[in-house]
Design a protein around this motif. Structure first.
Motif, PDB file in Angstrom:
ATOM      1  N   ARG A   1     -20.737  35.568  42.469  1.00 25.77           N
ATOM      2  CA  ARG A   1     -20.515  34.287  43.450  1.00 25.77           C
ATOM      3  C   ARG A   1     -19.919  35.141  44.655  1.00 25.77           C
ATOM      4  O   ARG A   1     -20.155  34.792  45.987  1.00 25.77           O
ATOM      5  CB  ARG A   1     -19.206  33.523  42.951  1.00 25.77           C
TER       6      ARG A   1
ATOM      7  N   SER B   1     -22.552  30.733  37.376  1.00 27.57           N
ATOM      8  CA  SER B   1     -21.538  29.823  36.989  1.00 27.57           C
ATOM      9  C   SER B   1     -20.539  30.811  36.455  1.00 27.57           C
ATOM     10  O   SER B   1     -19.338  30.191  36.215  1.00 27.57           O
ATOM     11  CB  SER B   1     -21.929  28.579  36.383  1.00 27.57           C
ATOM     12  N   TYR B   2     -20.886  31.715  35.783  1.00 29.08           N
ATOM     13  CA  TYR B   2     -19.799  32.514  34.733  1.00 29.08           C
ATOM     14  C   TYR B   2     -19.742  33.765  35.203  1.00 29.08           C
ATOM     15  O   TYR B   2     -19.056  34.706  34.577  1.00 29.08           O
ATOM     16  CB  TYR B   2     -20.566  32.513  33.346  1.00 29.08           C
ATOM     17  N   SER B   3     -19.675  34.041  36.560  1.00 29.21           N
ATOM     18  CA  SER B   3     -19.652  35.418  37.064  1.00 29.21           C
ATOM     19  C   SER B   3     -19.028  35.304  38.556  1.00 29.21           C
ATOM     20  O   SER B   3     -19.738  35.014  39.346  1.00 29.21           O
ATOM     21  CB  SER B   3     -20.874  36.374  37.271  1.00 29.21           C
ATOM     22  N   TRP B   4     -17.724  35.621  38.700  1.00 30.29           N
ATOM     23  CA  TRP B   4     -17.181  35.496  39.873  1.00 30.29           C
ATOM     24  C   TRP B   4     -17.705  36.637  40.837  1.00 30.29           C
ATOM     25  O   TRP B   4     -17.555  36.717  42.050  1.00 30.29           O
ATOM     26  CB  TRP B   4     -15.412  35.775  39.960  1.00 30.29           C
TER      27      TRP B   4
ATOM     28  N   THR C   1     -25.217  22.825  39.535  1.00 27.02           N
ATOM     29  CA  THR C   1     -25.672  22.547  38.045  1.00 27.02           C
ATOM     30  C   THR C   1     -26.041  21.281  37.762  1.00 27.02           C
ATOM     31  O   THR C   1     -25.580  20.287  38.137  1.00 27.02           O
ATOM     32  CB  THR C   1     -24.395  23.159  37.188  1.00 27.02           C
TER      33      THR C   1
ATOM     34  N   SER D   1     -26.877  29.317  36.057  1.00 25.09           N
ATOM     35  CA  SER D   1     -25.913  29.645  35.034  1.00 25.09           C
ATOM     36  C   SER D   1     -25.362  30.890  35.129  1.00 25.09           C
ATOM     37  O   SER D   1     -24.013  31.185  34.921  1.00 25.09           O
ATOM     38  CB  SER D   1     -26.235  29.179  33.692  1.00 25.09           C
TER      39      SER D   1
END
Length: 618
Positions: free
Chosen positions: A312, A306-309, A331, A303
């Motif tokens: 990535r 999933s919420y941090s570019w 996920t 997670s």
């Protein structure tokens, strides 16, 4: 003095006139301004690209060569301009000109064909009704056929689509009238707008031995989802299609207590979805606190990406540096079978990149998994990885799947869930828990009878995976079912007197008996045998047929061998239509999710039912 012919060069560039076959230039004439005749070697004045003087010279001084030049010109013109000249001679009449401008009549075949095609496009591809009002769609229609006048959005919603629905429903109703037995799947679902629906899909094998799957309804179901109310809703659904309950062989559902209670109240034979059973078995096998903690660490780490570019981006750079596959993390989704195992497998694949990216940021450093967590995840993945493929393989609705359940359970018990020496203690524990759960759930004698019969009627398996103590009982049950009035409909093919006289008059030459002929001979019943004895003889012959390749399609096998086993084939058509999972109903909900979108959230329930029906059946 003129140069010799060997010192002449042809005209540069593209030559468009045949006259240059008789004229050329001296090598010293680099600009090629003075052409010379190849016949008399005289120069001819010519300005620019004009060839008039050249033609006149050839015509006046060399008549024979002029005739050759004219012949070449005529031959070239015939080859290049014949099509253009023919087209130019055809002139459109005034009547045709007006006809090309007049739009189609609304009762003309062309207008109806285009309108029906657009309605089919809206229904099959699940596009919104307002698509016909979009400028891009209107422009495309005008380019394709300017004479077609596009109806309004209201026409498609009130006329075209209801007509398509009625015609499709009539076609399916006529198809169901010819079905002797059928199976079904059902499930409950809530749309984006939290409106509850209940789907019903029936499965049957037609006379061409093709497994058909038909979605009958996606009905609005606002009542409480109790077993009693669901049972009544299912009965009403079958009655609306004139489907007799005694022709229902089995209904496959999930493991919900309300659904099980509904089928029990209706006294309908049923199976629980193999996919749900396997998913629950895996969930039961990983209840160890160590596994729960390790999976929690895995979820939190995933997670974070999933919420941090930024993470990535850093992940992609580290993957390239370490030579890891450029894969995104997965996920877990509670409603997706096997998504947890895929999440763990991808987590272990990208472990080195994960540790580096998470460890480089002090805010996420606490998410770095310990070596104990990684060991637990490795043991868990090893125990359940090989099981996930079977869920997808048994979820098809266009091929026989139910007869695979007993072979798959046998494979689990003897191989995939068998503890091995190299397994960790945790892996052995997980395998044992999963196998224990499955054995408990598939120990019901009623469910076992259905699975035994399905395995018996699949020529790939027959009695291979049936408990040896139950083989004779399964055979007796097959004979008893064929003796019952409901199944006593084996088509007879009497031989007429004319055919008998023809066969007597033209005796066939004696052929060498093959191995298959022995089985055919055994399948022939004596005229003095009772019907029960004929069935028993046919069943014995079926069980003695040569082994079938595992990749053989059982329906194609039965299509070829139905003349040899006309009675047993009735049972095969009856039982092999049962789906192993409730995936067909799940797919109906996927279609419903594509129809009830955020841009179409105000659709009425009856419209949703109609659109889902068309999307699945046209």
């Amino acid at each position: 003095m003129a140069a010799s012919r060997e010192e002449y060069v042809p005209k540069k560039g593209t030559v468009s006139s045949v006259i240059w076959n008789w004229f050329a230039f001296e090598r010293s004439d680099l600009e090629q301004t003075t052409p010379r005749c190849k016949v008399c070697l005289k120069s001819v004045a010519s300005k620019g690209s004009s060839t008039t003087n050249l033609l006149q010279h050839l015509r006046q001084k060399h008549p024979g060569e002029w005739e050759k030049c004219c012949a070449q010109r005529n031959e070239r013109d015939r080859g290049t301009t014949s099509t253009t000249r023919t087209a130019s001679k055809i002139q459109t009449t005034l009547t045709q000109t007006f006809a090309n401008c007049i739009p189609y009549e609304k009762n003309s075949p062309r207008w109806k064909a285009i309108t029906d095609a657009i309605a089919m496009y809206i229904a099959k591809d699940m596009v919104p009704m307002y698509t016909v009002e979009k400028p891009g769609f209107i422009n495309m229609q005008k380019v394709l056929d300017p004479k077609y006048v596009l109806p309004s959005r209201k026409y498609f919603s009130d006329v075209a689509l209801p007509q398509l629905y009625n015609s499709t429903r009539e076609r399916i109703a006529k198809e169901l009238e010819e079905v002797s037995f059928y199976s079904a799947t059902t499930d409950l679902w809530s749309s984006r707008t939290m409106q509850p629906y209940m789907s019903l899909t029936v499965h049957f094998i037609n006379n061409d031995w093709t497994l058909r799957s038909v979605c009958l309804q996606t009905a609005y179901f606002p009542e409480d989802h109790t077993g009693e109310i669901i049972a009544q809703g299912l009965r009403d659904a079958l009655n609306s299609w004139n489907l007799a309950e005694d022709r229902l062989i089995c209904m496959t559902t999930d493991s919900g207590s309300n659904m099980i209670r509904a089928l029990k109240d209706n006294a309908w034979p049923n199976l629980q979805c193999f996919g749900h059973r396997l998913h629950n078995a895996i969930e039961n096998g990983v209840k160890d606190p160590r596994i729960v903690r390790a999976i929690g660490v895995c979820k939190k780490a995933v997670s974070a990406f999933s919420y941090s570019w930024k993470k990535r981006r850093d992940m992609t750079e580290v993957q390239a540096e370490l030579g890891l596959p450029n894969h995104q993390l997965i996920t877990e989704s509670p409603t997706r079978w096997g998504s947890r195992q895929r999440m763990i497998e991808r987590f272990l694949e990208q472990e080195k990149a994960l540790v580096r990216v998470l460890g480089s940021d002090k805010k996420s450093r606490h998410l770095v998994p310990t070596w104990q967590d990684l060991d637990v995840l490795e043991s868990t993945n090893k125990a359940v990885k090989s099981l996930q493929e079977f869920t997808d393989a048994l979820s098809g609705e266009s091929y026989v799947s139910v007869s695979y359940i007993e072979p798959v359970l046998h494979l689990f018990k003897t191989s995939l869930l068998q503890p091995w020496k190299e397994d960790t203690e945790l892996t052995k524990t997980i395998k044992g828990n999963i196998m224990q759960y499955l054995e408990e759930k598939y120990s019901d004698p009623v469910k076992e009878d259905i699975l035994d019969m399905c395995s018996l009627l699949d020529p790939r398996f027959r009695t291979t995976y049936i408990d040896p103590d139950n083989v004779e009982q399964v055979k007796k049950r097959a004979v008893a079912e064929l003796m019952s009035p409901a199944n006593n409909s084996t088509p007879q093919q009497p031989c007429t007197a004319v055919q008998v006289r023809q066969e007597d008059a033209q005796p066939q030459p004696k052929k060498k008996m093959t191995l298959a002929a022995f089985f055919k001979k055994n399948a022939v019943s004596s005229p003095n045998q009772s019907e029960e004895e004929k069935i028993e003889t046919e069943l014995k012959s079926y069980l003695l047929t040569p082994d079938v390749d595992p990749d053989t399609n059982p329906l194609e096998w039965w299509k070829r061998h139905q003349p040899n086993f006309p009675r047993i084939s009735v049972l095969a058509k009856k039982y092999l239509s049962i789906p192993a999972t409730s995936a067909p109903s799940e797919r109906v909900f996927s279609v419903g999710g594509g129809i009830v979108t955020c841009h179409r959230a105000c659709l009425k329930p009856e419209v949703v039912d109609r659109l889902v029906f068309l999307a699945k059946n046209v």
